[in-house]
Design an enzyme around this catalytic site. Structure first.
Site, PDB file in Angstrom:
ATOM      1  N   SER A 128       7.172   6.167  -2.050  1.00 60.66           N
ATOM      2  CA  SER A 128       7.126   6.001  -3.502  1.00 60.66           C
ATOM      3  C   SER A 128       7.335   7.318  -4.225  1.00 60.66           C
ATOM      4  CB  SER A 128       5.744   5.496  -3.917  1.00 60.66           C
ATOM      5  OG  SER A 128       5.443   4.308  -3.274  1.00 60.66           O
ATOM      6  N   HIS A 162      13.760   2.328  -1.905  1.00 57.71           N
ATOM      7  CA  HIS A 162      12.430   2.065  -2.467  1.00 57.71           C
ATOM      8  C   HIS A 162      12.338   0.625  -2.953  1.00 57.71           C
ATOM      9  CE1 HIS A 162       9.271   3.320  -5.696  1.00 57.71           C
ATOM     10  NE2 HIS A 162       8.715   2.808  -4.629  1.00 57.71           N
ATOM     11  N   GLU A 172      15.205   0.919  -5.586  1.00 61.81           N
ATOM     12  CA  GLU A 172      15.671   2.229  -6.071  1.00 61.81           C
ATOM     13  C   GLU A 172      16.301   2.952  -4.870  1.00 61.81           C
ATOM     14  OE1 GLU A 172      12.271   4.393  -7.596  1.00 61.81           O
ATOM     15  OE2 GLU A 172      13.317   4.948  -9.425  1.00 61.81           O
ATOM     16  N   ASN A 210       8.144   5.775 -10.287  1.00 60.55           N
ATOM     17  CA  ASN A 210       6.753   6.224 -10.254  1.00 60.55           C
ATOM     18  C   ASN A 210       6.480   7.464 -11.097  1.00 60.55           C
ATOM     19  OD1 ASN A 210       5.404   4.182  -8.834  1.00 60.55           O
ATOM     20  ND2 ASN A 210       6.522   4.811  -7.006  1.00 60.55           N
TER      21      ASN A 210
HETATM   22  N1  LIG Z   1       2.141  -0.868  -2.589  1.00 58.93           N
HETATM   23  C1  LIG Z   1       3.169  -0.754  -3.395  1.00 58.93           C
HETATM   24  O1  LIG Z   1       3.211  -1.353  -4.465  1.00 58.93           O
HETATM   25  C2  LIG Z   1       4.358   0.092  -2.988  1.00 58.93           C
HETATM   26  C3  LIG Z   1       5.544  -0.086  -3.681  1.00 58.93           C
HETATM   27  C4  LIG Z   1       6.673   0.639  -3.275  1.00 58.93           C
HETATM   28  C5  LIG Z   1       6.589   1.525  -2.217  1.00 58.93           C
HETATM   29  N2  LIG Z   1       5.412   1.707  -1.558  1.00 58.93           N
HETATM   30  C6  LIG Z   1       5.391   2.647  -0.433  1.00 58.93           C
HETATM   31  O2  LIG Z   1       5.503   1.890   0.769  1.00 58.93           O
HETATM   32  C7  LIG Z   1       4.770   2.558   1.832  1.00 58.93           C
HETATM   33  C8  LIG Z   1       3.733   1.606   2.383  1.00 58.93           C
HETATM   34  O3  LIG Z   1       2.855   1.213   1.339  1.00 58.93           O
HETATM   35  P1  LIG Z   1       1.917  -0.077   1.477  1.00 58.93           P
HETATM   36  O4  LIG Z   1       1.433  -0.372   0.119  1.00 58.93           O
HETATM   37  O5  LIG Z   1       2.613  -1.133   2.264  1.00 58.93           O
HETATM   38  O6  LIG Z   1       0.723   0.539   2.342  1.00 58.93           O
HETATM   39  P2  LIG Z   1      -0.327  -0.226   3.263  1.00 58.93           P
HETATM   40  O7  LIG Z   1      -1.509   0.656   3.331  1.00 58.93           O
HETATM   41  O8  LIG Z   1      -0.483  -1.644   2.819  1.00 58.93           O
HETATM   42  O9  LIG Z   1       0.415  -0.267   4.694  1.00 58.93           O
HETATM   43  C9  LIG Z   1       0.733   0.865   5.448  1.00 58.93           C
HETATM   44  C10 LIG Z   1       0.824   0.445   6.895  1.00 58.93           C
HETATM   45  O10 LIG Z   1       1.327   1.557   7.664  1.00 58.93           O
HETATM   46  C11 LIG Z   1       0.718   1.487   8.929  1.00 58.93           C
HETATM   47  N3  LIG Z   1       0.901   2.780   9.598  1.00 58.93           N
HETATM   48  C12 LIG Z   1       0.323   3.963   9.294  1.00 58.93           C
HETATM   49  N4  LIG Z   1       0.776   4.913  10.140  1.00 58.93           N
HETATM   50  C13 LIG Z   1       1.660   4.327  10.975  1.00 58.93           C
HETATM   51  C14 LIG Z   1       2.446   4.786  12.065  1.00 58.93           C
HETATM   52  N5  LIG Z   1       2.405   6.059  12.455  1.00 58.93           N
HETATM   53  N6  LIG Z   1       3.245   3.909  12.706  1.00 58.93           N
HETATM   54  C15 LIG Z   1       3.283   2.601  12.308  1.00 58.93           C
HETATM   55  N7  LIG Z   1       2.553   2.107  11.295  1.00 58.93           N
HETATM   56  C16 LIG Z   1       1.747   2.966  10.634  1.00 58.93           C
HETATM   57  C17 LIG Z   1      -0.736   1.135   8.619  1.00 58.93           C
HETATM   58  O11 LIG Z   1      -1.404   0.606   9.768  1.00 58.93           O
HETATM   59  C18 LIG Z   1      -0.544   0.100   7.505  1.00 58.93           C
HETATM   60  O12 LIG Z   1      -0.489  -1.221   8.012  1.00 58.93           O
HETATM   61  C19 LIG Z   1       4.192   3.824   1.203  1.00 58.93           C
HETATM   62  O13 LIG Z   1       5.059   4.900   1.432  1.00 58.93           O
HETATM   63  C20 LIG Z   1       4.127   3.467  -0.276  1.00 58.93           C
HETATM   64  O14 LIG Z   1       4.140   4.587  -1.096  1.00 58.93           O
HETATM   65  C21 LIG Z   1       4.285   0.992  -1.914  1.00 58.93           C
END
Ligand SMILES: NC(=O)c1ccc[n+]([C@@H]2O[C@H](COP(=O)([O-])OP(=O)(O)OC[C@H]3O[C@@H](n4cnc5c(N)ncnc54)[C@H](O)[C@@H]3O)[C@@H](O)[C@H]2O)c1
Length: 303
Positions: A128, A162, A172, A210
């Protein structure tokens, strides 16, 4: 203009949290490609797949998709075991990383992916806010340099893709300094195949989405912290006054740990005090009140 083929026959998704799951969902259902899903937590993988089943059932019940399409999409998703780890991504043409928002964790994943996945596969990150250029540089192996043939080939296939989650229509697209035009074109074509509209942004902290959204959520949290208004009145003001579909506190509850990580990247990446995270946001994350995913945030959620 003729459409550019993405050439993705199998896609890997790293992380099966909210975003990884959503990406796997649109890739299997809309782009109709086989998806290999990996998470370091087996519990999270199970939770993610159960959530995908729920999403598919919901779409069938609403008449958005047929039960045959739902079944075909679910059958396209398979899981990579923790024994296989990222080696299980070997035969993919693109890997989309959606692991937690942490630079060193993403660098370690990309370093390993660049060793294990074919040199022609695209390596995309769903970050993000983190610098795609830094993530791309982490794919350069020891003994190579950024200007060597192998080093530059490794980095030019890294791109920011993104996604927001299954529902919003947008992706994005962010180019690192190193990203090749071919990588950008194919990544864009894949996002379109997933049913998304694509905008492009420079590789600056928070990109467009963001850099605008997080200070907005942070400012709403500061309003609550200072007692300017109640939670419900803050959200209601934006929902009814500005026609926002969700209030900012409700939106933050999608993942308060992710909000804090993004806000910290904006703050350290720009040095601008306007991005300082609110103390209340920090304390809520300290308390593990992460919003929907932990059952408690600004609102309470059922397990
Ligand atoms: N939540 C949102 O609205 C949103 C929107 C756009 C982008 N993002 C981005 O997407 C990414 C994930 O966000 P999220 O909200 O899904 O987070 P989340 O916490 O729901 O999920 C993250 C997952 O990554 C896993 N993980 C961590 N380290 C790992 C590794 N080394 N190998 C494999 N899996 C691993 C964790 O076990 C977890 O299940 C982040 O970079 C976040 O910034 C989030």
């Amino acid at each position: 203009m003729a459409a550019i083929a993405h050439g993705i026959r199998t896609v890997g998704v790293v992380g099966s949290g909210q975003m990884g799951l959503g990406i796997a969902y649109v890739a299997a259902l809309r782009a109709r490609v086989p998806v290999l899903l990996y998470d370091r937590s087996e519990v999270q993988l199970k939770k993610g797949l159960a959530f995908m089943d729920k999403l598919l059932d919901k779409d069938v019940a609403k008449g958005k998709i047929s039960s045959e399409d739902a079944k075909a999409a679910r059958d396209r998703v398979s899981v990579i075991s923790s024994e296989q780890g990222l080696s299980g991504m070997r035969d993919t043409d693109m890997v989309i990383e959606a692991a937690s928002e942490n630079l060193s964790l993403k660098e370690a994943i990309f370093k390993e992916l660049s060793q294990k996945v074919s040199p022609d596969a695209i390596l995309a990150t769903n970050t993000s806010s983190i610098s795609i250029t830094k993530i791309a540089a982490s794919t350069i192996q020891e003994g190579q340099t950024a200007s060597s043939a192998e080093g530059s080939k490794s980095a030019l296939r890294v791109v920011g893709l993104h996604f927001f989650n299954p529902v919003p229509k947008l992706v994005e697209l962010i180019s690192a300094l190193q990203t090749s035009q071919d990588t950008l074109d194919r990544a864009r074509a894949f996002a379109v195949a997933c049913g998304k509209e694509v905008t492009t942004s420079q590789d600056v902290p928070g990109f467009v989405s963001n850099a605008l959204l997080m200070p907005f959520i942070n400012e709403a949290i500061m309003c609550l912290e200072k007692g300017v208004a109640t939670r419900d009145d803050i959200d209601k003001t934006l929902k009814l006054g500005m026609n926002h579909p969700m209030g900012p506190l409700q939106l933050g509850d999608i993942g308060l740990d992710t909000c804090l990580a993004i806000q910290q990247t904006l703050y350290t990446g720009t040095g601008d005090s306007k991005y300082r995270p609110s103390v209340l946001l920090e304390r809520m994350v300290d308390a593990q009140w992460l919003g929907k995913k932990s059952g408690k945030g600004f609102y309470d959620y059922d397990a």
